[in-house]
Design a protein around this motif. Structure first.
Motif, PDB file in Angstrom:
ATOM      1  N   HIS A  51      -6.802   9.832  -0.232  1.00 33.71           N
ATOM      2  CA  HIS A  51      -6.016  10.668   0.697  1.00 33.71           C
ATOM      3  C   HIS A  51      -6.219  12.169   0.481  1.00 33.71           C
ATOM      4  N   ASP A 111      -4.961   4.619   5.216  1.00 29.02           N
ATOM      5  CA  ASP A 111      -4.156   3.479   4.758  1.00 29.02           C
ATOM      6  C   ASP A 111      -4.483   2.210   5.545  1.00 29.02           C
ATOM      7  N   ASN A 113       0.832  -1.208   0.000  1.00 27.15           N
ATOM      8  CA  ASN A 113       0.000   0.000   0.000  1.00 27.15           C
ATOM      9  C   ASN A 113       0.866   1.257   0.000  1.00 27.15           C
ATOM     10  N   HIS A 172      -3.856   4.707  -5.203  1.00 23.69           N
ATOM     11  CA  HIS A 172      -5.041   4.867  -4.350  1.00 23.69           C
ATOM     12  C   HIS A 172      -5.175   6.288  -3.790  1.00 23.69           C
TER      13      HIS A 172
HETATM   14 FE   LIG Z   1      -1.755   5.588   1.190  1.00 22.44          FE
END
Ligand SMILES: [Fe+2]
Ligand code: FES
Length: 403
Positions: free
Chosen positions: A208, A358, A197, A203
């Motif tokens: 985020h 996360d 990750n 992502h």
């Molecule tokens: Fe992240």
């Protein structure tokens, strides 16, 4: 077939560019093998020199079943020991950190110098020689203000890494910082999922919002997803740092990396408004506040961001196949005053949010991998090359150790 031979065969048969098969994220026996072959044989980041500024200051940490004690010795260096008494094995220091002139076992008060020598043991008879019972040492090194240990008696070379990163980190003055905030979370996911990750920003756009206020999605001018505008922004920063003699060039080696990268235009710190979280101070000998973020990672357990006003470290320690401890520390100049120069909420907001986000990604990833339908899936060649590099590092290392 022996378990380790079966793991070796499975790694050799792995489809390149694909995630690992299920057992690598779930199997307790495989987890134990990784703790032996990777975590017990590699240099691990434990803490920072600024956490033990004076002789007798110590921190303890658990790596798998091993409790470790890291202490500033009377010579000003750092010593590391297994945190277990040479009498009948009691744990010596039970707190996460503290300060002590001598190391005294709480059970029967055997007492050790800060260099590990046993100096006091009551009623052990006339044949007893204290010199035969020093604390068990652990190999320890310091690089860029971070303390690394290796549990193996034959640690791998550390000098190339230490020599390379030192000039990049030195201007940030790590000895003159203090930990202003520390948060440990336990993610319900395998330690490799935490890294997978971390090694992509595929992502980030959806995941985020706080982080993307200051951190660009791409951290490499040669990254296929870097736009021409972002590339020009990076090149301007590089030329600026070149003139100021500030090391920035990316060094990518097998298992570690260091690179200074600009933040988004107008941002100088990873905060919600991109402005410094610590006022009236600048770290070390930095020439100005516009130094981007110096990014450093060392597999398998640490990544760090060094900025002009504060530094952040992220320490990864596996607990079980589906539990990983992530410890995040925010470091500020040691003479900065909380409530005047900084407040912890502003300092930590972006990465508290980001770590929580996360954690959700990792935990959902683990839950999906646990289902019977999971099969290894393909990495994006343009957006997940960092994940591929991590999994390749892992595979190569395991194959080498198992062969
Ligand atoms: Fe992240
Ligand atoms: S176990 Fe430490 S003094 Fe007895």
């Amino acid at each position: 077939m022996k378990f380790s031979a079966a793991v070796l065969e499975s790694l050799k048969a792995r489809k390149p560019g694909y995630s690992l098969s299920q057992q690598f994220y779930t199997d307790p026996e495989l987890f134990d093998l990784e703790m032996e072959l990777i975590f017990a044989q590699t240099w691990l980041a434990i803490g920072h020199v600024c956490e033990v500024p004076k002789a007798g200051d110590y921190v303890t940490v658990n790596v798998g079943k091993d409790s470790l004690l890291i202490v500033r010795n009377n010579e000003g260096g750092i010593s590391a020991f297994f945190n277990t008494c040479r009498h009948r094995g009691s744990v010596l220091c039970t707190k996460a950190s503290g300060s002590t002139p001598k190391i005294v076992c709480p059970y029967h008060q055997w007492t050790y110098e800060l260099d590990g020598q046993l100096i006091f043991a009551r009623e052990m008879g006339s044949d007893f020689d204290k010199a035969d019972f020093p604390l068990n040492k652990v190999n320890v090194e310091v690089a860029g203000g971070t303390i690394y240990v290796c549990l193996s008696d034959n640690p791998p070379d550390f000098s190339d890494y230490a020599r390379t990163i030192e000039p990049y980190i030195a201007p940030h003055g790590m000895e003159d910082l203090k930990v202003a905030a520390e948060i440990s979370i336990v993610e319900q996911g395998n330690w490799k999922l935490v890294w997978e990750n971390n090694r992509e920003c595929y992502h980030c756009q959806a995941g985020h919002p706080s982080l993307l206020r200051s951190l660009p999605e791409s951290d490499d001018p040669n990254d296929p997803v870097t736009t021409p505008d972002a590339k020009a922004h990076m090149e301007k920063a590089f030329s600026d740092w070149e003139h100021k003699d500030l090391p920035y060039r990316a060094v990518n080696k097998n298992g570690w990396r260091i690179a200074r990268m600009p933040l988004v235009k107008g941002a100088v710190s990873m905060t919600m408004d991109g402005q410094p979280a610590v006022k009236n101070h600048r770290l070390g000998t930095l020439p100005d506040v516009d130094v981007g973020t110096l990014r450093n990672l060392h597999l398998p357990n640490v990544w760090l961001h060094y900025q002009a006003d504060h530094c952040i470290s992220f320490r990864v320690l596996p607990i079980s196949p589906q539990e990983t401890q992530l410890t995040c520390k925010w470091m500020v100049p040691k003479d900065a005053v909380e409530g005047i120069d900084y407040d912890v909420e502003t300092l930590t907001k972006v990465w508290r949010d980001t770590n929580d986000e996360d954690r959700s990604f990792v935990e959902r990833n683990q839950l999906g991998i646990n289902t019977r339908a999971y099969k290894p899936g393909p990495y994006s060649p343009t957006a997940e090359f960092g994940v591929k590099a991590f999994v390749d590092w892992y595979t190569d290392r395991m194959i080498e150790k198992l062969s």
